[in-house]
Design a protein around this motif. Structure first.
Motif, PDB file in Angstrom:
ATOM      1  N   LEU A  52      -8.742 -60.040  19.550  1.00  0.00           N
ATOM      2  CA  LEU A  52      -9.807 -59.401  19.040  1.00  0.00           C
ATOM      3  C   LEU A  52     -11.057 -60.762  19.622  1.00  0.00           C
ATOM      4  O   LEU A  52     -11.098 -61.483  19.748  1.00  0.00           O
ATOM      5  CB  LEU A  52      -9.963 -59.510  17.533  1.00  0.00           C
ATOM      6  CG  LEU A  52     -11.005 -58.873  16.941  1.00  0.00           C
ATOM      7  CD1 LEU A  52     -11.359 -57.231  17.404  1.00  0.00           C
ATOM      8  CD2 LEU A  52     -11.353 -59.294  14.771  1.00  0.00           C
ATOM      9  N   VAL A  53     -11.652 -59.514  20.316  1.00  0.00           N
ATOM     10  CA  VAL A  53     -13.052 -59.402  20.198  1.00  0.00           C
ATOM     11  C   VAL A  53     -14.065 -58.884  19.942  1.00  0.00           C
ATOM     12  O   VAL A  53     -14.016 -58.126  19.505  1.00  0.00           O
ATOM     13  CB  VAL A  53     -13.107 -59.931  22.538  1.00  0.00           C
ATOM     14  CG1 VAL A  53     -14.289 -59.840  23.344  1.00  0.00           C
ATOM     15  CG2 VAL A  53     -11.851 -60.125  22.919  1.00  0.00           C
ATOM     16  N   CYS A  54     -15.361 -60.426  19.463  1.00  0.00           N
ATOM     17  CA  CYS A  54     -16.214 -59.937  19.134  1.00  0.00           C
ATOM     18  C   CYS A  54     -17.654 -60.556  19.522  1.00  0.00           C
ATOM     19  O   CYS A  54     -17.826 -61.526  20.571  1.00  0.00           O
ATOM     20  CB  CYS A  54     -16.187 -61.419  18.052  1.00  0.00           C
ATOM     21  SG  CYS A  54     -15.708 -59.973  16.843  1.00  0.00           S
ATOM     22  N   LEU A  55     -18.513 -59.629  20.500  1.00  0.00           N
ATOM     23  CA  LEU A  55     -19.506 -59.441  21.576  1.00  0.00           C
ATOM     24  C   LEU A  55     -20.945 -59.057  20.885  1.00  0.00           C
ATOM     25  O   LEU A  55     -21.123 -57.902  20.587  1.00  0.00           O
ATOM     26  CB  LEU A  55     -19.419 -58.799  22.716  1.00  0.00           C
ATOM     27  CG  LEU A  55     -18.334 -59.023  23.541  1.00  0.00           C
ATOM     28  CD1 LEU A  55     -17.459 -58.072  24.642  1.00  0.00           C
ATOM     29  CD2 LEU A  55     -18.074 -60.304  23.818  1.00  0.00           C
ATOM     30  N   ASP A  56     -21.510 -60.266  20.930  1.00  0.00           N
ATOM     31  CA  ASP A  56     -23.201 -59.478  20.750  1.00  0.00           C
ATOM     32  C   ASP A  56     -23.530 -58.855  22.381  1.00  0.00           C
ATOM     33  O   ASP A  56     -23.430 -59.015  23.449  1.00  0.00           O
ATOM     34  CB  ASP A  56     -23.985 -60.930  21.195  1.00  0.00           C
ATOM     35  CG  ASP A  56     -25.673 -61.210  20.371  1.00  0.00           C
ATOM     36  OD1 ASP A  56     -25.955 -59.776  20.026  1.00  0.00           O
ATOM     37  OD2 ASP A  56     -26.661 -61.140  20.262  1.00  0.00           O
ATOM     38  N   ILE A  57     -24.729 -57.780  21.662  1.00  0.00           N
ATOM     39  CA  ILE A  57     -24.786 -56.816  22.448  1.00  0.00           C
ATOM     40  C   ILE A  57     -25.458 -57.310  24.194  1.00  0.00           C
ATOM     41  O   ILE A  57     -24.812 -57.495  25.120  1.00  0.00           O
ATOM     42  CB  ILE A  57     -25.754 -56.205  22.074  1.00  0.00           C
ATOM     43  CG1 ILE A  57     -24.482 -55.556  21.270  1.00  0.00           C
ATOM     44  CG2 ILE A  57     -25.877 -55.175  23.624  1.00  0.00           C
ATOM     45  CD1 ILE A  57     -25.254 -54.104  20.840  1.00  0.00           C
ATOM     46  N   ALA A  67     -19.793 -57.349  29.469  1.00  0.00           N
ATOM     47  CA  ALA A  67     -18.557 -58.482  29.455  1.00  0.00           C
ATOM     48  C   ALA A  67     -17.764 -57.452  29.114  1.00  0.00           C
ATOM     49  O   ALA A  67     -16.075 -58.205  29.057  1.00  0.00           O
ATOM     50  CB  ALA A  67     -19.085 -59.447  28.343  1.00  0.00           C
ATOM     51  N   ALA A  68     -18.293 -56.319  28.032  1.00  0.00           N
ATOM     52  CA  ALA A  68     -16.195 -55.706  27.096  1.00  0.00           C
ATOM     53  C   ALA A  68     -15.454 -54.946  28.728  1.00  0.00           C
ATOM     54  O   ALA A  68     -14.427 -54.778  28.444  1.00  0.00           O
ATOM     55  CB  ALA A  68     -17.341 -54.520  26.587  1.00  0.00           C
ATOM     56  N   PRO A  81      -9.488 -54.576  20.785  1.00  0.00           N
ATOM     57  CA  PRO A  81     -10.075 -54.382  19.937  1.00  0.00           C
ATOM     58  C   PRO A  81     -11.242 -55.079  20.100  1.00  0.00           C
ATOM     59  O   PRO A  81     -11.272 -56.252  20.338  1.00  0.00           O
ATOM     60  CB  PRO A  81      -9.954 -54.228  18.229  1.00  0.00           C
ATOM     61  CG  PRO A  81      -8.259 -53.958  18.461  1.00  0.00           C
ATOM     62  CD  PRO A  81      -7.996 -55.385  19.939  1.00  0.00           C
ATOM     63  N   ILE A  82     -12.761 -54.321  20.707  1.00  0.00           N
ATOM     64  CA  ILE A  82     -13.949 -55.175  20.993  1.00  0.00           C
ATOM     65  C   ILE A  82     -14.779 -54.815  20.024  1.00  0.00           C
ATOM     66  O   ILE A  82     -15.103 -53.400  19.542  1.00  0.00           O
ATOM     67  CB  ILE A  82     -14.512 -54.774  22.199  1.00  0.00           C
ATOM     68  CG1 ILE A  82     -13.184 -55.380  23.361  1.00  0.00           C
ATOM     69  CG2 ILE A  82     -15.651 -55.129  22.558  1.00  0.00           C
ATOM     70  CD1 ILE A  82     -14.248 -55.168  24.787  1.00  0.00           C
ATOM     71  N   LEU A  98     -19.994 -47.548  22.454  1.00  0.00           N
ATOM     72  CA  LEU A  98     -18.443 -46.775  22.363  1.00  0.00           C
ATOM     73  C   LEU A  98     -18.474 -46.247  23.449  1.00  0.00           C
ATOM     74  O   LEU A  98     -17.155 -45.539  24.219  1.00  0.00           O
ATOM     75  CB  LEU A  98     -19.440 -44.996  21.405  1.00  0.00           C
ATOM     76  CG  LEU A  98     -19.066 -45.949  19.651  1.00  0.00           C
ATOM     77  CD1 LEU A  98     -19.468 -44.032  19.040  1.00  0.00           C
ATOM     78  CD2 LEU A  98     -17.948 -45.823  19.507  1.00  0.00           C
ATOM     79  N   GLU A  99     -19.248 -46.082  24.829  1.00  0.00           N
ATOM     80  CA  GLU A  99     -18.793 -45.472  25.770  1.00  0.00           C
ATOM     81  C   GLU A  99     -17.953 -46.560  26.620  1.00  0.00           C
ATOM     82  O   GLU A  99     -17.691 -46.246  26.815  1.00  0.00           O
ATOM     83  CB  GLU A  99     -20.073 -44.965  26.363  1.00  0.00           C
ATOM     84  CG  GLU A  99     -20.512 -43.708  26.269  1.00  0.00           C
ATOM     85  CD  GLU A  99     -22.022 -43.155  26.891  1.00  0.00           C
ATOM     86  OE1 GLU A  99     -22.572 -44.103  27.533  1.00  0.00           O
ATOM     87  OE2 GLU A  99     -22.572 -42.126  26.542  1.00  0.00           O
ATOM     88  N   VAL A 100     -18.392 -48.111  26.064  1.00  0.00           N
ATOM     89  CA  VAL A 100     -17.694 -48.848  27.173  1.00  0.00           C
ATOM     90  C   VAL A 100     -16.594 -49.551  26.175  1.00  0.00           C
ATOM     91  O   VAL A 100     -16.156 -50.544  27.060  1.00  0.00           O
ATOM     92  CB  VAL A 100     -18.773 -50.132  27.543  1.00  0.00           C
ATOM     93  CG1 VAL A 100     -19.962 -49.978  27.885  1.00  0.00           C
ATOM     94  CG2 VAL A 100     -18.833 -50.289  26.204  1.00  0.00           C
ATOM     95  N   GLY A 101     -15.970 -48.869  25.449  1.00  0.00           N
ATOM     96  CA  GLY A 101     -14.620 -49.224  24.771  1.00  0.00           C
ATOM     97  C   GLY A 101     -14.881 -49.686  23.505  1.00  0.00           C
ATOM     98  O   GLY A 101     -13.748 -50.391  22.656  1.00  0.00           O
ATOM     99  N   ALA A 102     -15.843 -50.059  22.765  1.00  0.00           N
ATOM    100  CA  ALA A 102     -16.271 -50.830  21.492  1.00  0.00           C
ATOM    101  C   ALA A 102     -15.190 -50.095  20.340  1.00  0.00           C
ATOM    102  O   ALA A 102     -14.912 -48.079  20.235  1.00  0.00           O
ATOM    103  CB  ALA A 102     -17.196 -50.476  20.971  1.00  0.00           C
ATOM    104  N   THR A 103     -14.488 -50.465  19.148  1.00  0.00           N
ATOM    105  CA  THR A 103     -13.446 -50.180  18.436  1.00  0.00           C
ATOM    106  C   THR A 103     -14.830 -50.051  17.173  1.00  0.00           C
ATOM    107  O   THR A 103     -14.140 -49.250  16.647  1.00  0.00           O
ATOM    108  CB  THR A 103     -12.233 -51.012  18.161  1.00  0.00           C
ATOM    109  OG1 THR A 103     -11.515 -51.937  19.607  1.00  0.00           O
ATOM    110  CG2 THR A 103     -11.662 -50.334  16.840  1.00  0.00           C
ATOM    111  N   ASP A 104     -15.382 -51.178  17.212  1.00  0.00           N
ATOM    112  CA  ASP A 104     -16.290 -51.019  15.925  1.00  0.00           C
ATOM    113  C   ASP A 104     -17.839 -51.621  16.162  1.00  0.00           C
ATOM    114  O   ASP A 104     -17.530 -51.830  16.744  1.00  0.00           O
ATOM    115  CB  ASP A 104     -15.520 -51.292  14.345  1.00  0.00           C
ATOM    116  CG  ASP A 104     -16.120 -50.613  13.193  1.00  0.00           C
ATOM    117  OD1 ASP A 104     -17.204 -50.401  13.791  1.00  0.00           O
ATOM    118  OD2 ASP A 104     -14.972 -50.824  12.615  1.00  0.00           O
TER     119      ASP A 104
END
Length: 564
Positions: A52-57, A67-68, A81-82, A98-104
């Motif tokens: 799992l990857v958690c990214l700040d915007i 990065a995503a 999941p990102i 969401l467009e770049v593939g975020a899960t949540d």
């Protein structure tokens, strides 16, 4: 699922936010790796360890969106999941995530309850994904094994159900399956006495289940034809075998065709197939030979009967047969149209090359490209099925058996046996245990056949060969033969056989006697052999093949010597 521990990569340029989330995730039991910005997250990402990857915007060097995209490119087909970390509530920003593939999303400031719930949901998602991946791999292996097994089975099936006889120039075939296995079958085999047996069959259903029934059918067809059995003997045996082994909802619609090149006759049995089309060189419209019997495998051995149609053929005649995949072709909307494209064939507008025309029509109509049923077409050019041409190609399988060089036996049949038994296959089976006779099985069978026909038809049944002068008379002759044979109540026929070895070869002595009154043998001329004459050729033919032929007792006894 709630107890599943994840390896999580957290990327945030704010040290306090990064530390807070790291501590919170650690307290939930997860393993955490941290990155100070987007580029650092890309460098530390390993698809084999990170789940799992958690990214700040908003981050320096490379923001969360960039990065995503790179992380997903590195992960390839593996699902990682990102989750984006943001205190921003702008809809456009969230839409881009969401467009770049975020899960949540996880909003700042962090709520431990919300973070725990979201991670549990992601853990369940990952567990399902892993389960699906494992099942996909298992199914892939099973599919590979199934394809391999099907290819092996298909090879065995094709070797059993095909013979070299299908390459005979008199035959044209089209065999097109809607599945890996074709539920249709085309069989052809040379007869020991010249001529050919051909069978076109269509089993219920498609694929492997339909093809299974073809194996016992082909086994009986080839073995019994090689041994000299006739159509009326082969069909009941095939029906009996299929009735015993097939489930109640399966059967085989079939057409059996017996080509007698010596007499230029063709016997046809149609059971459940579309009309066979017989094109005579003298007529425009084809003669349609309709189904007159139930398909193979439906009736038990006591109920089964074969209604056979007999025709004489001439040079230029042609026979076409096909399965219902041709007649009941479907449109693109999957509706049966009862192929109207066949109309020119039925109307006699196709006077030559009927098989080629039919094959082209199936191609042009798109039926071969998108078949909804197995499609098989058989064409028989009777111009090429002339006396001697098929006979010369009869399969002579050498049997290297330890057989006696000298032996003798007698075979006698009474009226009841004559009605129900054809002795020739049994006699041939015994005689071909002698290797040299096995090599000459075609000639031996022809001699036996002519002697037997002469004794039975002229001696016992008292039939007149002159009936064969016309086509109508020919049909009347064999109809009368069948009728008289079934009404026979008295009479006998005896066959004496002796095989002798010689220094440089051997000799087969055959004597056939019957209970008939005989006939005027003074008019018999063994040297008068007219190839074009449809009758009275048998004795002349025997004389050509044998060292000695002798008639006695007014023709009710004939003795021959066949030497090699």
């Amino acid at each position: 699922m709630k107890d599943q521990k994840l390896k999580i990569l957290v990327a945030d340029d704010n040290p306090s936010d990064r530390m807070l989330l790291e501590t919170m995730l650690g307290q939930l039991g997860h393993l955490v790796a941290t990155a100070v910005d987007g580029q650092d997250a890309v460098d530390k990402f390993d698809p084999n360890t990170i789940q799992l990857v958690c990214l700040d915007i908003k981050m320096p060097r490379k923001d969360g969106w960039e990065a995503a995209l790179e992380i997903q490119n590195i992960a390839q087909e593996k699902m990682i999941p990102i989750v984006f970390l943001s205190g921003v509530s702008d809809p456009e920003v969230l839409q881009k995530c969401l467009e770049v593939g975020a899960t949540d999303f996880i909003s700042k400031p962090y709520s431990p309850t919300l973070v725990s719930a979201k991670l549990n949901a992601i853990a369940r998602l990952l567990m399902m994904q892993n389960m699906l991946s494992e099942q996909r791999d298992e199914l892939s292996l099973l599919n590979q094994q199934m394809v391999h097994d099907q290819e092996v089975a298909k090879l065995v099936y094709e070797r059993i159900t095909h013979s070299n006889c299908l390459s005979d120039p008199a035959l044209s075939t089209l065999h097109h399956g809607s599945h890996i296995f074709n539920g249709d079958v085309i069989l052809a085999a040379y007869k020991p006495n010249g001529g050919m047996h051909v069978l076109l069959g269509d089993f219920t259903g498609h694929g492997l289940s339909a093809a299974i029934g073809a194996l016992p059918l082909a086994d009986i067809f080839f073995e019994w034809t090689e041994k000299g059995f006739v159509m009326r003997q082969i069909l009941p045996e095939i029906n009996k075998r299929l009735h015993n082994i097939l489930p109640p909802n399966m059967f085989c619609a079939a057409a059996f065709i017996d080509i007698n090149a010596h007499n230029r006759t063709i016997a046809v049995w149609n059971a459940g197939l579309p009309d066979l089309l017989y094109f005579s060189a003298d007529e425009k419209l084809p003669r349609m030979i309709g189904s007159d019997s139930l398909p193979l495998g439906i009736l038990n051995e006591h109920e089964f009967e074969a209604n056979i149609e007999l025709l004489t053929y001439e040079s230029g005649d042609y026979l076409v047969a096909f399965t219902d995949g041709v007649y009941e072709a479907r449109t693109k909307e999957n509706k049966i149209q009862y192929n109207s494209a066949l109309d020119p064939l039925y109307a006699g507008e196709v006077s030559t090359q009927q098989f080629e025309w039919l094959e082209k029509m199936l191609h042009d109509e798109g039926i071969l490209k998108n078949p909804h049923d197995d499609i098989s077409v058989l064409g028989i050019n009777l111009s090429l099925a002339q006396d001697g041409s098929l006979q010369s190609k009869s399969a002579n399988l050498e049997k290297r058996l330890d057989a006696p060089a000298d032996f003798a036996f007698s075979y006698e049949l009474n009226a009841e046996s004559l009605k129900n038994t054809d002795p020739l296959p049994y006699l041939l089976q015994i005689l071909t245990t002698v290797p040299e006779l096995s090599k000459r099985s075609s000639e031996v069978f022809m001699i036996l056949s002519e002697m037997y026909s002469n004794a039975l038809e002229h001696g016992i049944l008292k039939l007149d060969s002159k009936l064969k002068t016309t086509v109508e008379g020919f049909a009347e002759y064999y109809s009368s033969r069948e009728s008289k044979l079934q009404q026979l109540t008295e009479g006998w026929l005896k066959i004496d056989v002796k095989v002798s070895a010689m220094n440089q070869g051997g000799c087969l002595c055959l004597t056939m006697s019957d209970s008939g009154d005989g006939y005027d043998i003074s008019t018999i001329d063994f040297d008068d052999f007219d190839h074009e004459r449809p009758f009275s050729r048998g004795l002349s033919l025997i004389h050509q093949m044998c060292k000695n032929v002798e008639l006695s007792e007014k023709g009710s006894k004939i003795s021959v010597q066949y030497c090699w």
